[in-house]
Scaffold this active site. Structure first.
Site, PDB file in Angstrom:
ATOM      1  N   ARG A  27       0.751  -0.662  -0.351  1.00  0.00           N
ATOM      2  CA  ARG A  27      -0.190  -0.029  -0.578  1.00  0.00           C
ATOM      3  C   ARG A  27       0.532   1.635  -0.165  1.00  0.00           C
ATOM      4  O   ARG A  27       0.476   1.813  -0.164  1.00  0.00           O
ATOM      5  CB  ARG A  27      -0.894   0.110   1.392  1.00  0.00           C
ATOM      6  CG  ARG A  27      -1.896  -0.804   0.841  1.00  0.00           C
ATOM      7  CD  ARG A  27      -3.238  -0.516   2.178  1.00  0.00           C
ATOM      8  NE  ARG A  27      -2.792  -1.545   3.271  1.00  0.00           N
ATOM      9  CZ  ARG A  27      -3.195  -1.088   4.121  1.00  0.00           C
ATOM     10  NH1 ARG A  27      -4.349   0.037   4.910  1.00  0.00           N
ATOM     11  NH2 ARG A  27      -2.798  -2.256   5.228  1.00  0.00           N
ATOM     12  N   THR A  95       3.905 -14.039   9.307  1.00  0.00           N
ATOM     13  CA  THR A  95       4.431 -13.560  10.041  1.00  0.00           C
ATOM     14  C   THR A  95       5.339 -14.780  10.800  1.00  0.00           C
ATOM     15  O   THR A  95       6.049 -14.779  11.832  1.00  0.00           O
ATOM     16  CB  THR A  95       3.948 -12.926  11.461  1.00  0.00           C
ATOM     17  OG1 THR A  95       2.317 -13.599  11.919  1.00  0.00           O
ATOM     18  CG2 THR A  95       3.459 -11.242  10.723  1.00  0.00           C
ATOM     19  N   GLY A 153      -5.842  -8.076  14.682  1.00  0.00           N
ATOM     20  CA  GLY A 153      -6.494  -9.590  15.442  1.00  0.00           C
ATOM     21  C   GLY A 153      -6.750  -9.307  16.695  1.00  0.00           C
ATOM     22  O   GLY A 153      -6.221  -8.664  17.436  1.00  0.00           O
ATOM     23  N   SER A 427      32.180  47.184  -3.306  1.00  0.00           N
ATOM     24  CA  SER A 427      31.654  46.387  -3.940  1.00  0.00           C
ATOM     25  C   SER A 427      31.764  45.467  -5.238  1.00  0.00           C
ATOM     26  O   SER A 427      32.956  46.219  -5.370  1.00  0.00           O
ATOM     27  CB  SER A 427      29.569  47.124  -4.103  1.00  0.00           C
ATOM     28  OG  SER A 427      29.432  48.172  -2.855  1.00  0.00           O
TER      29      SER A 427
HETATM   30  C1  UD1 Z   1       0.047  -8.592  11.995  1.00  0.00           C
HETATM   31  C2  UD1 Z   1      -1.203  -9.545  13.362  1.00  0.00           C
HETATM   32  C3  UD1 Z   1      -2.335  -9.226  13.928  1.00  0.00           C
HETATM   33  C4  UD1 Z   1      -2.006  -7.759  14.705  1.00  0.00           C
HETATM   34  C5  UD1 Z   1      -1.191  -6.854  13.428  1.00  0.00           C
HETATM   35  C6  UD1 Z   1      -0.597  -5.792  14.130  1.00  0.00           C
HETATM   36  C7  UD1 Z   1      -0.500 -12.069  12.445  1.00  0.00           C
HETATM   37  C8  UD1 Z   1      -1.244 -12.568  11.576  1.00  0.00           C
HETATM   38  N1  UD1 Z   1      -0.915 -11.216  12.558  1.00  0.00           N
HETATM   39  O1  UD1 Z   1      -1.151  -8.592  10.914  1.00  0.00           O
HETATM   40  O2  UD1 Z   1      -2.875 -10.058  14.485  1.00  0.00           O
HETATM   41  O3  UD1 Z   1      -3.670  -7.234  15.073  1.00  0.00           O
HETATM   42  O4  UD1 Z   1      -0.263  -7.322  13.297  1.00  0.00           O
HETATM   43  O5  UD1 Z   1       0.063  -5.047  13.614  1.00  0.00           O
HETATM   44  O6  UD1 Z   1       0.796 -11.635  13.004  1.00  0.00           O
HETATM   45  N2  UD1 Z   1       6.464  -9.716   7.579  1.00  0.00           N
HETATM   46  C9  UD1 Z   1       7.117 -10.771   7.615  1.00  0.00           C
HETATM   47  N3  UD1 Z   1       6.798 -11.930   6.193  1.00  0.00           N
HETATM   48  C10 UD1 Z   1       5.224 -12.386   6.439  1.00  0.00           C
HETATM   49  C11 UD1 Z   1       4.343 -11.129   6.542  1.00  0.00           C
HETATM   50  C12 UD1 Z   1       5.421  -9.855   7.626  1.00  0.00           C
HETATM   51  O7  UD1 Z   1       8.155  -9.710   7.685  1.00  0.00           O
HETATM   52  O8  UD1 Z   1       5.709 -12.712   5.552  1.00  0.00           O
HETATM   53  C13 UD1 Z   1       6.551  -8.629   8.610  1.00  0.00           C
HETATM   54  C14 UD1 Z   1       5.448  -7.123   7.652  1.00  0.00           C
HETATM   55  O9  UD1 Z   1       6.783  -6.633   7.193  1.00  0.00           O
HETATM   56  C15 UD1 Z   1       5.906  -6.551   9.032  1.00  0.00           C
HETATM   57  C16 UD1 Z   1       5.182  -7.340   9.969  1.00  0.00           C
HETATM   58  O10 UD1 Z   1       5.359  -8.506   9.783  1.00  0.00           O
HETATM   59  O11 UD1 Z   1       6.855  -5.953   9.914  1.00  0.00           O
HETATM   60  C17 UD1 Z   1       3.288  -7.621  10.286  1.00  0.00           C
HETATM   61  O12 UD1 Z   1       2.932  -8.208   8.735  1.00  0.00           O
HETATM   62  P1  UD1 Z   1       1.715  -7.493   8.642  1.00  0.00           P
HETATM   63  O13 UD1 Z   1       1.227  -8.227   7.073  1.00  0.00           O
HETATM   64  O14 UD1 Z   1       1.300  -5.850   8.503  1.00  0.00           O
HETATM   65  O15 UD1 Z   1       0.414  -8.193   9.584  1.00  0.00           O
HETATM   66  P2  UD1 Z   1      -0.937  -7.914   9.876  1.00  0.00           P
HETATM   67  O16 UD1 Z   1      -1.880  -8.764   8.734  1.00  0.00           O
HETATM   68  O17 UD1 Z   1      -1.132  -6.415  10.133  1.00  0.00           O
END
Ligand code: UD1
Ligand code: MG
Length: 479
Positions: A27, A95, A153, A427
């Site tokens: 985004r 994550t 979450g 100047s």
């Molecule tokens: C996550 C949480 C959610 C929480 C929210 C808070 C999970 C499944 N969910 O959701 O419960 O409320 O954060 O902001 O964890 N990232 C990686 N590798 C990946 C995926 C993500 O390094 O494969 C990193 C992203 O760069 C980011 C962080 O993990 O820094 C969170 O990932 P994001 O996709 O934003 O998780 P949310 O869906 O927001």
């Protein structure tokens, strides 16, 4: 008694930190990796690492993926002293999958604190509190109650409120009742490493997003009878994540507001805290006034009674007491260790430009459209209008006339100009370097000076004025 025991247990439990920073940041719609976008003048990941630097961690593991090379080299350069290591996550399967990649490098005897690279303003006290809540035994989550929990979450507890934490349910997987829960998971947790690895190994991706959710470790801990505790962040600002340019701007403004409030608390008078930007460090003496729309970068020190007019940009500078920097002045020191120096009771601007290597004494005046680069001006020297001083050493009380310049560059090399004390440069003079003007000398206006001038001499180097009496101006021929 109990407190002491708890403390010693903490001491025995080394802390390892995992920072998730592999996500794409779709985004942001940007070619730059999300965690390298700036907030308060430095990459958001650098904020998280600066906070980590105060936590006395044994190791800090950053999970990288999108733009991994750029992220890794930027952080290595900024934090050479930190026990940093990078682990790549490719592809990004969630994550839980991210932290799984770190598992092999995490020693079993520690506590793992998991932070997010895109949640830059987490405070050290909060992170420390989260690790302490884990206590090496339980799973600790950082939570917050939000008026609008959409997308987060949800923390599901036994009973209605205040019961045991049972699970985190992602928004996309939540039932309508669960979506009504306002207590959300912030993305940060702390766990005993050995148990965490066990829970991670059992993760599955049978959910709405077909991802391995880190949040599923909560249910795994509960199944084993391990207690899950939720600590709460003090302020929303420290748990806000950045996913879009609008969120980036919102968090930037919150950071600026907080910085402005801290400065005002210390006695700095900001004409308007909503029109103030600090992208680095600002140290102020008493009675400093800062007018609207100023930007401070790098490290800036303002002595007692300094006044900064509106619309100034000041980077890496040390300004002595009582000096006035008038509107629209641009000051740009090379680095925090090599600042532009301005003496006491000086007057700079409006519309002045001080570049790297500028070093000005007390009561120096630099006026509108005057540029100073790599030059030293001794006490009381003045260049009030439309002038350039580059690679020059200027003596005390010199008056450097309007429109005068040092010609410091011969097309290949830079050369120095030395101007003695009490020199008067008329100047529109050109001082062709290398050249030296002795103390008390005078340069006639409009001169091009290519040879050294002796102390006390008058040097004039321009075409002599010729007068032709009764000169008849040419006339247009009649047609
Ligand atoms: C996550 C949480 C959610 C929480 C929210 C808070 C999970 C499944 N969910 O959701 O419960 O409320 O954060 O902001 O964890 N990232 C990686 N590798 C990946 C995926 C993500 O390094 O494969 C990193 C992203 O760069 C980011 C962080 O993990 O820094 C969170 O990932 P994001 O996709 O934003 O998780 P949310 O869906 O927001
Ligand atoms: Mg997110």
């Amino acid at each position: 008694m109990h407190g002491t025991q708890f403390h010693s247990r903490q001491k025995n439990m080394p802390l390892d930190i995992v920072i998730m920073a592999a996500g794409k940041g779709t985004r942001m719609k940007s070619a730059r990796p999300k965690v390298l976008h700036h907030i308060g003048g430095r990459p958001m990941l650098a904020h998280v690492l600066a906070t980590c630097a105060t936590l006395e961690a044994r190791s800090i593991v950053v999970i990288t993926g999108h733009g991994a090379e750029a992220v890794e080299s930027a952080m290595r350069e900024r934090f050479p002293q930190l026990p940093l290591r990078f682990v790549r996550q490719e592809p990004q399967l969630g994550t839980g999958h991210a932290v799984q990649q770190a598992a092999p490098v995490l020693p079993d005897d520690g506590t793992t604190l998991i932070l997010n690279g895109d949640v830059p303003l987490i405070r050290a006290e909060t992170a420390r509190g989260l690790a302490a809540a884990c206590g090496g035994r339980q799973l600790a989550l950082l939570a917050i109650a939000l008026d609008d929990p959409t997308g987060y979450g949800r923390i599901v507890r036994s009973g209605d409120t205040g019961g045991h934490v049972l699970a985190i349910v992602e928004h996309k997987d939540a039932t309508p009742q669960q979506r009504a829960i306002r207590e959300v998971y912030t993305g940060m947790m702390a766990a005993p490493t050995q148990a965490l690895k066990r829970w991670l190994a059992g993760l599955r991706n049978d959910n709405a997003q077909k991802e391995y959710y880190l949040t599923d470790v909560v249910a795994a801990a509960c199944n084993e009878g391990v207690q899950v505790v939720a600590t709460h962040a003090a302020e929303e600002t420290e748990v806000l994540g950045i996913n879009s340019p609008a969120q980036l701007a919102d968090l930037e403004r919150r950071l600026q507001k907080a910085q402005a409030a801290a400065l005002m608390e210390a006695g700095v008078r900001l004409a308007d805290p909503a029109r103030f930007d600090l992208r680095g460090e600002l140290v102020c003496g008493n009675d400093v006034d800062i007018d609207v729309n100023c930007v401070f970068e790098g490290r800036v020190e303002l002595g007692e009674g300094v006044y900064i007019g509106p619309n100034c940009v000041i980077r890496n500078a040390r300004i002595a007491p009582l000096t006035q920097v008038q509107a629209y002045t641009h000051i740009e020191g090379e680095s925090p260790d090599r600042p532009v120096l301005v003496g006491r009771d000086a007057r700079i601007g409006p519309f002045a430009r001080l570049r790297p290597g500028a070093s000005l004494g007390d009561e120096v005046h630099i006026g509108n459209f005057v540029e100073v680069k790599n030059s030293t001006l001794a006490d009381g020297a003045k260049a009030n209008h439309l002038a350039y001083l580059g690679d020059a050493t200027v003596g005390a009380r010199v008056n450097y006339g309007a429109g005068s310049i040092t010609a410091n560059y011969d097309g290949a090399n830079k050369h120095r100009t030395t101007i003695g004390a009490d020199v008067h440069v008329g100047s529109n003079s050109v001082l062709v370097a290398p050249v030296s003007i002795g103390d008390g000398a005078t340069i006639g206006g409009g001169s091009t000076i290519t040879k050294d001038v002796a102390p006390g001499a008058l040097a004039v180097a321009r075409g002599k004025q010729v007068a032709i009496e009764g000169w008849a101006r040419p006339k247009k021929a009649p047609r």
